[in-house]
Design a protein around this motif. Structure first.
Motif, PDB file in Angstrom:
ATOM      1  N   VAL A   7      51.004  52.202  39.450  1.00 44.39           N
ATOM      2  CA  VAL A   7      52.141  51.299  39.231  1.00 44.39           C
ATOM      3  C   VAL A   7      53.215  51.518  40.302  1.00 44.39           C
ATOM      4  N   THR A   8      53.453  50.476  41.043  1.00 45.81           N
ATOM      5  CA  THR A   8      54.458  50.477  42.096  1.00 45.81           C
ATOM      6  C   THR A   8      55.453  49.355  41.823  1.00 45.81           C
ATOM      7  N   LYS A   9      56.725  49.640  42.036  1.00 48.71           N
ATOM      8  CA  LYS A   9      57.749  48.609  41.896  1.00 48.71           C
ATOM      9  C   LYS A   9      58.695  48.687  43.077  1.00 48.71           C
ATOM     10  N   GLN A  10      58.780  47.575  43.796  1.00 49.69           N
ATOM     11  CA  GLN A  10      59.655  47.498  44.952  1.00 49.69           C
ATOM     12  C   GLN A  10      60.702  46.409  44.739  1.00 49.69           C
ATOM     13  N   TYR A  11      61.903  46.696  45.198  1.00 47.70           N
ATOM     14  CA  TYR A  11      63.006  45.730  45.141  1.00 47.70           C
ATOM     15  C   TYR A  11      63.526  45.486  46.551  1.00 47.70           C
ATOM     16  N   ARG A  12      64.034  44.289  46.750  1.00 48.39           N
ATOM     17  CA  ARG A  12      64.705  44.001  48.011  1.00 48.39           C
ATOM     18  C   ARG A  12      66.195  44.272  47.849  1.00 48.39           C
ATOM     19  N   ARG A  13      66.770  45.016  48.764  1.00 47.80           N
ATOM     20  CA  ARG A  13      68.209  45.269  48.782  1.00 47.80           C
ATOM     21  C   ARG A  13      68.711  44.934  50.174  1.00 47.80           C
ATOM     22  N   GLY A  14      69.178  43.700  50.287  1.00 46.93           N
ATOM     23  CA  GLY A  14      69.535  43.207  51.612  1.00 46.93           C
ATOM     24  C   GLY A  14      68.284  43.095  52.470  1.00 46.93           C
ATOM     25  N   LYS A  15      68.291  43.755  53.607  1.00 49.51           N
ATOM     26  CA  LYS A  15      67.129  43.747  54.492  1.00 49.51           C
ATOM     27  C   LYS A  15      66.162  44.890  54.194  1.00 49.51           C
ATOM     28  N   ASP A  16      66.553  45.768  53.274  1.00 44.95           N
ATOM     29  CA  ASP A  16      65.742  46.945  52.983  1.00 44.95           C
ATOM     30  C   ASP A  16      64.862  46.731  51.752  1.00 44.95           C
ATOM     31  N   THR A  17      63.771  47.479  51.703  1.00 45.65           N
ATOM     32  CA  THR A  17      62.908  47.508  50.528  1.00 45.65           C
ATOM     33  C   THR A  17      63.055  48.862  49.847  1.00 45.65           C
ATOM     34  N   VAL A  18      63.408  48.822  48.571  1.00 40.82           N
ATOM     35  CA  VAL A  18      63.580  50.043  47.787  1.00 40.82           C
ATOM     36  C   VAL A  18      62.386  50.195  46.858  1.00 40.82           C
ATOM     37  N   GLU A  19      61.746  51.361  46.889  1.00 41.57           N
ATOM     38  CA  GLU A  19      60.579  51.624  46.041  1.00 41.57           C
ATOM     39  C   GLU A  19      61.024  52.432  44.827  1.00 41.57           C
ATOM     40  N   ALA A  20      61.154  51.762  43.673  1.00 41.79           N
ATOM     41  CA  ALA A  20      61.598  52.433  42.455  1.00 41.79           C
ATOM     42  C   ALA A  20      60.473  53.233  41.814  1.00 41.79           C
ATOM     43  N   LEU A  21      59.239  52.733  41.901  1.00 40.96           N
ATOM     44  CA  LEU A  21      58.061  53.453  41.422  1.00 40.96           C
ATOM     45  C   LEU A  21      57.024  53.454  42.534  1.00 40.96           C
ATOM     46  N   ALA A  22      56.370  54.599  42.701  1.00 36.20           N
ATOM     47  CA  ALA A  22      55.469  54.753  43.842  1.00 36.20           C
ATOM     48  C   ALA A  22      54.094  55.229  43.380  1.00 36.20           C
ATOM     49  N   GLY A  23      53.284  54.287  42.908  1.00 34.08           N
ATOM     50  CA  GLY A  23      51.903  54.621  42.536  1.00 34.08           C
ATOM     51  C   GLY A  23      51.795  55.516  41.324  1.00 34.08           C
ATOM     52  N   VAL A  24      52.487  55.165  40.247  1.00 35.74           N
ATOM     53  CA  VAL A  24      52.508  55.999  39.046  1.00 35.74           C
ATOM     54  C   VAL A  24      51.222  55.850  38.242  1.00 35.74           C
ATOM     55  N   ASP A  25      50.598  56.978  37.922  1.00 39.01           N
ATOM     56  CA  ASP A  25      49.458  57.039  36.996  1.00 39.01           C
ATOM     57  C   ASP A  25      49.915  57.827  35.767  1.00 39.01           C
ATOM     58  N   LEU A  26      49.719  57.256  34.573  1.00 38.73           N
ATOM     59  CA  LEU A  26      50.206  57.916  33.372  1.00 38.73           C
ATOM     60  C   LEU A  26      49.440  57.407  32.153  1.00 38.73           C
ATOM     61  N   THR A  27      49.046  58.325  31.289  1.00 43.76           N
ATOM     62  CA  THR A  27      48.423  57.977  30.009  1.00 43.76           C
ATOM     63  C   THR A  27      49.333  58.455  28.881  1.00 43.76           C
ATOM     64  N   ILE A  28      49.595  57.567  27.926  1.00 39.28           N
ATOM     65  CA  ILE A  28      50.401  57.895  26.748  1.00 39.28           C
ATOM     66  C   ILE A  28      49.576  57.528  25.526  1.00 39.28           C
ATOM     67  N   GLY A  29      49.214  58.516  24.741  1.00 41.39           N
ATOM     68  CA  GLY A  29      48.362  58.279  23.585  1.00 41.39           C
ATOM     69  C   GLY A  29      49.118  57.729  22.399  1.00 41.39           C
ATOM     70  N   ASP A  30      48.394  57.153  21.455  1.00 37.98           N
ATOM     71  CA  ASP A  30      48.993  56.676  20.218  1.00 37.98           C
ATOM     72  C   ASP A  30      49.681  57.843  19.505  1.00 37.98           C
TER      73      ASP A  30
END
Length: 227
Positions: A7-30
């Motif tokens: 899971v990756t999440k990128q945002y644009r901030r002006g001319k820059d790209t901000v990476e809020a999440l960088a390839g997150v792998d995660l398991t959450i059980g019931d």
């Protein structure tokens, strides 16, 4: 069960790209109880928004019980949030002109219940968090801890599978913090919820069975992070 892959999440901030999440792998059980902690701007709230279907990743998948929330049409995603996911926020997000009972009822409107059923379930939810005598009170007539308990009742009244909390004690003093956490933990145990909470509070983080630390969009998972 949640399964996050790349899971990756990128945002644009002006001319820059901000990476809020960088390839997150995660398991959450019931039934897991997990705390997310990290510096401001490190990606904590972004990760919680992905789990709640409030935002979509730039890349990767966010599966809840085998369904990728990232790929659902907006109408189906809204239905999943309404039926399966409860949210509690730092700022309570109560409607100031509605009573405690009416605020809790708002969570049931998307489910198409009759008005009488909504009233009954809302009253029972408030009683379950110790506010049975406050049904007709406005938010301005309650303490911060009581308002947060109304918000918890609103999140739980629809019997969700998942409870997501973003700094739920951030606006409370220590005694109210403990009061609200007792309510949240009691409801987690009673209902078998999957409970994920973002917090800056190290004392709360140390009590979590699992701790996710996130920095610059990358996570570290600590199992059995107990005192």
């Amino acid at each position: 069960m949640y399964q996050l892959r790349g899971v990756t999440k990128q945002y644009r901030r002006g001319k820059d790209t901000v990476e809020a999440l960088a390839g997150v792998d995660l398991t959450i059980g019931d039934g897991d109880r997990l705390v997310i902690q990290g510096p401001t701007g490190g990606g904590k709230s972004t990760l919680l928004q992905m789990l709640g279907g409030l935002d979509r990743p730039t890349a990767g998948s966010v599966e809840l019980d085998g369904t990728d929330l990232a790929k659902l049409p907006e109408a189906r995603l809204t239905k999943v949030r309404a039926e399966s996911i409860g949210f509690v926020f730092q700022s309570f997000n109560l409607i100031p002109t509605l009573t405690a009972q009416e605020n809790v009822e708002t969570a049931l409107v998307p489910l198409g219940l009759r008005a009488a059923d909504r009233r009954e379930r809302a009253a029972e939810a408030l009683r379950s968090v110790g506010l049975g005598e406050r049904l007709g009170h406005l938010p301005s007539e309650m303490s911060g801890g009581q308002q947060q308990r109304v918000a918890i009742a609103r999140a739980l009244v629809k019997n969700p599978k998942v409870l997501l909390a973003d700094e739920p004690t951030g606006n409370l003093d220590e005694s109210m913090r403990d009061e609200v956490m007792d309510v949240l933990e009691d409801r987690w145990k009673e209902h078998g919820l999957t409970f994920v909470m973002v917090t800056h509070d190290t004392a709360l983080a140390k009590k979590a069975p699992r701790l996710v630390t996130i920095r610059k969009g990358r996570i570290t998972v600590t199992e059995n992070a107990t005192p």
